[in-house]
Design a protein around this motif. Sequence first.
Motif, PDB file in Angstrom:
ATOM      1  N   GLU A  55       0.850  -1.191   0.000  1.00 29.74           N
ATOM      2  CA  GLU A  55       0.000   0.000   0.000  1.00 29.74           C
ATOM      3  C   GLU A  55       0.888   1.244   0.000  1.00 29.74           C
ATOM      4  N   ILE A  56       1.498   1.503  -1.128  1.00 27.75           N
ATOM      5  CA  ILE A  56       2.405   2.646  -1.258  1.00 27.75           C
ATOM      6  C   ILE A  56       1.604   3.879  -1.650  1.00 27.75           C
ATOM      7  N   PRO A  57       1.829   5.017  -1.023  1.00 23.08           N
ATOM      8  CA  PRO A  57       1.151   6.245  -1.455  1.00 23.08           C
ATOM      9  C   PRO A  57       1.429   6.526  -2.929  1.00 23.08           C
ATOM     10  N   VAL A  58       0.406   6.911  -3.676  1.00 22.87           N
ATOM     11  CA  VAL A  58       0.558   7.155  -5.098  1.00 22.87           C
ATOM     12  C   VAL A  58      -0.274   8.361  -5.494  1.00 22.87           C
ATOM     13  N   VAL A  59       0.269   9.169  -6.390  1.00 21.19           N
ATOM     14  CA  VAL A  59      -0.451  10.311  -6.952  1.00 21.19           C
ATOM     15  C   VAL A  59      -0.305  10.238  -8.464  1.00 21.19           C
ATOM     16  N   SER A  60      -1.062  11.067  -9.168  1.00 18.56           N
ATOM     17  CA  SER A  60      -1.049  11.007 -10.629  1.00 18.56           C
ATOM     18  C   SER A  60      -0.238  12.119 -11.275  1.00 18.56           C
ATOM     19  N   ARG A  61       0.283  13.067 -10.477  1.00 23.36           N
ATOM     20  CA  ARG A  61       1.054  14.161 -11.058  1.00 23.36           C
ATOM     21  C   ARG A  61       1.863  14.840  -9.962  1.00 23.36           C
ATOM     22  N   PRO A  62       2.968  15.493 -10.324  1.00 26.95           N
ATOM     23  CA  PRO A  62       3.796  16.154  -9.313  1.00 26.95           C
ATOM     24  C   PRO A  62       3.045  17.208  -8.506  1.00 26.95           C
ATOM     25  N   ALA A  63       2.061  17.874  -9.101  1.00 30.91           N
ATOM     26  CA  ALA A  63       1.329  18.919  -8.380  1.00 30.91           C
ATOM     27  C   ALA A  63       0.598  18.381  -7.154  1.00 30.91           C
ATOM     28  N   ASP A  64       0.394  17.057  -7.082  1.00 34.21           N
ATOM     29  CA  ASP A  64      -0.293  16.458  -5.937  1.00 34.21           C
ATOM     30  C   ASP A  64       0.654  16.067  -4.821  1.00 34.21           C
ATOM     31  N   VAL A  65       1.950  16.323  -4.993  1.00 33.17           N
ATOM     32  CA  VAL A  65       2.947  16.021  -3.968  1.00 33.17           C
ATOM     33  C   VAL A  65       3.249  17.286  -3.175  1.00 33.17           C
ATOM     34  N   LYS A  66       3.282  17.182  -1.865  1.00 35.46           N
ATOM     35  CA  LYS A  66       3.717  18.290  -1.011  1.00 35.46           C
ATOM     36  C   LYS A  66       5.220  18.139  -0.788  1.00 35.46           C
ATOM     37  N   PHE A  67       5.988  18.803  -1.616  1.00 34.73           N
ATOM     38  CA  PHE A  67       7.435  18.657  -1.573  1.00 34.73           C
ATOM     39  C   PHE A  67       8.015  19.326  -0.331  1.00 34.73           C
ATOM     40  N   ALA A  68       9.144  18.774   0.130  1.00 33.37           N
ATOM     41  CA  ALA A  68       9.817  19.294   1.307  1.00 33.37           C
ATOM     42  C   ALA A  68      11.323  19.226   1.087  1.00 33.37           C
ATOM     43  N   PRO A  69      12.092  20.050   1.818  1.00 33.44           N
ATOM     44  CA  PRO A  69      13.549  19.967   1.707  1.00 33.44           C
ATOM     45  C   PRO A  69      14.031  18.549   2.011  1.00 33.44           C
ATOM     46  N   GLY A  70      15.018  18.097   1.254  1.00 26.12           N
ATOM     47  CA  GLY A  70      15.537  16.760   1.446  1.00 26.12           C
ATOM     48  C   GLY A  70      14.884  15.700   0.589  1.00 26.12           C
ATOM     49  N   ASP A  71      13.805  16.046  -0.114  1.00 20.88           N
ATOM     50  CA  ASP A  71      13.159  15.076  -0.992  1.00 20.88           C
ATOM     51  C   ASP A  71      14.081  14.687  -2.143  1.00 20.88           C
ATOM     52  N   VAL A  72      14.008  13.421  -2.510  1.00 20.75           N
ATOM     53  CA  VAL A  72      14.731  12.906  -3.674  1.00 20.75           C
ATOM     54  C   VAL A  72      13.706  12.440  -4.695  1.00 20.75           C
ATOM     55  N   VAL A  73      13.779  12.979  -5.897  1.00 19.25           N
ATOM     56  CA  VAL A  73      12.912  12.542  -6.983  1.00 19.25           C
ATOM     57  C   VAL A  73      13.705  11.596  -7.868  1.00 19.25           C
ATOM     58  N   LEU A  74      13.244  10.355  -7.958  1.00 21.43           N
ATOM     59  CA  LEU A  74      13.834   9.382  -8.863  1.00 21.43           C
ATOM     60  C   LEU A  74      13.076   9.421 -10.187  1.00 21.43           C
ATOM     61  N   LEU A  75      13.717   9.923 -11.219  1.00 22.24           N
ATOM     62  CA  LEU A  75      13.102   9.891 -12.548  1.00 22.24           C
ATOM     63  C   LEU A  75      13.257   8.488 -13.109  1.00 22.24           C
TER      64      LEU A  75
END
Length: 320
Positions: A55-75
């Motif tokens: 049950e991993i959190p999932v969203v459909s677009r970056p705008a639905d993520v509340k980004f914070a310092p230290g986040d790593v985005v894996l493309l």
Amino acid sequence: MRFIVYGAGAIGGTVGAQLFRHGHDVTLIARGAHYEAVRDHGLRLDTPDESVTLEIPVVSRPADVKFAPGDVVLLAMKTQDTVAALAELSAAAPPEIVVACAQNGVENERLALRLFPDVYGVCVVLPAAFLDPGVIEAYMAPVTGHLDVGRYPGGDDETARSLADAFAGATFESQARPDVMRYKYGKLLNNLGNAVEALLGPGDQGQEIVRRAREEGAACLRAAGVDPTDVQALIGRSRPVRGRRRTGGSTYQSLQRGAGAVEVDYLNGEIVLLGREHGVPTPVNELLRQLANRSAREGRGPGHLTAEEFWTALDGHAGR
């Protein structure tokens, strides 16, 4: 360190699932039916040893993520989708995030560095498949694959080491490498056979075509002053998952899914580009690029071409 896995297909889904299973904060960004399946039923990861639904959190677009310092985005999307993905990401995320390109080819890091200052390359050696929404298959166990990482365009730092430690603690072999792009160029040479496998199907019938494509690739890299690292030793032996063996790599899977596009412009096409820049002929890679793109546009499945048909087409191509 939170991981936002942007592109939760075969590679992104496997990496995200294993990081999540080993205690990391993970959010997936998926699209369409895959997003809906993971949202409603979780992400199923099948390996040679087990099947788990997460049950991993999932969203459909970056705008639905509340980004914070230290986040790593894996493309983890295909390179042909990177420009659009980065545009969405840069509109939603602060520039302070870390962007790590767990993708084939060598163009993604350059694209990301235009928009984000902290970019890392990840050399991915990971046999996996994504053919059905909500289901990922990974074909190695107990080590799932290799994910070497380094700062782009070069260098070693604390973030690279932290990423390598996170991967290594989640069933992957991983090292921080200041010269990671040499490994990615080595992987590029290996990936020149992807189009052959997609067009002719798995097996030895395309072996000579692959040899010629890699020979052209090596000549282009020499002309460009690139010294690639041979990654063949990193490629482990795949095992069956639920009684099924992996039928083909990423380009094969794209044709099998009817995705409508393949990444050959950034694999064989990278060699074609270098050849044109440095005066090295690349007829085999150019024809592979053209044929694979045409197959994707026309919705043709994998394995529809014979080696004889390819060589005949190459003779006609050279005679123009």
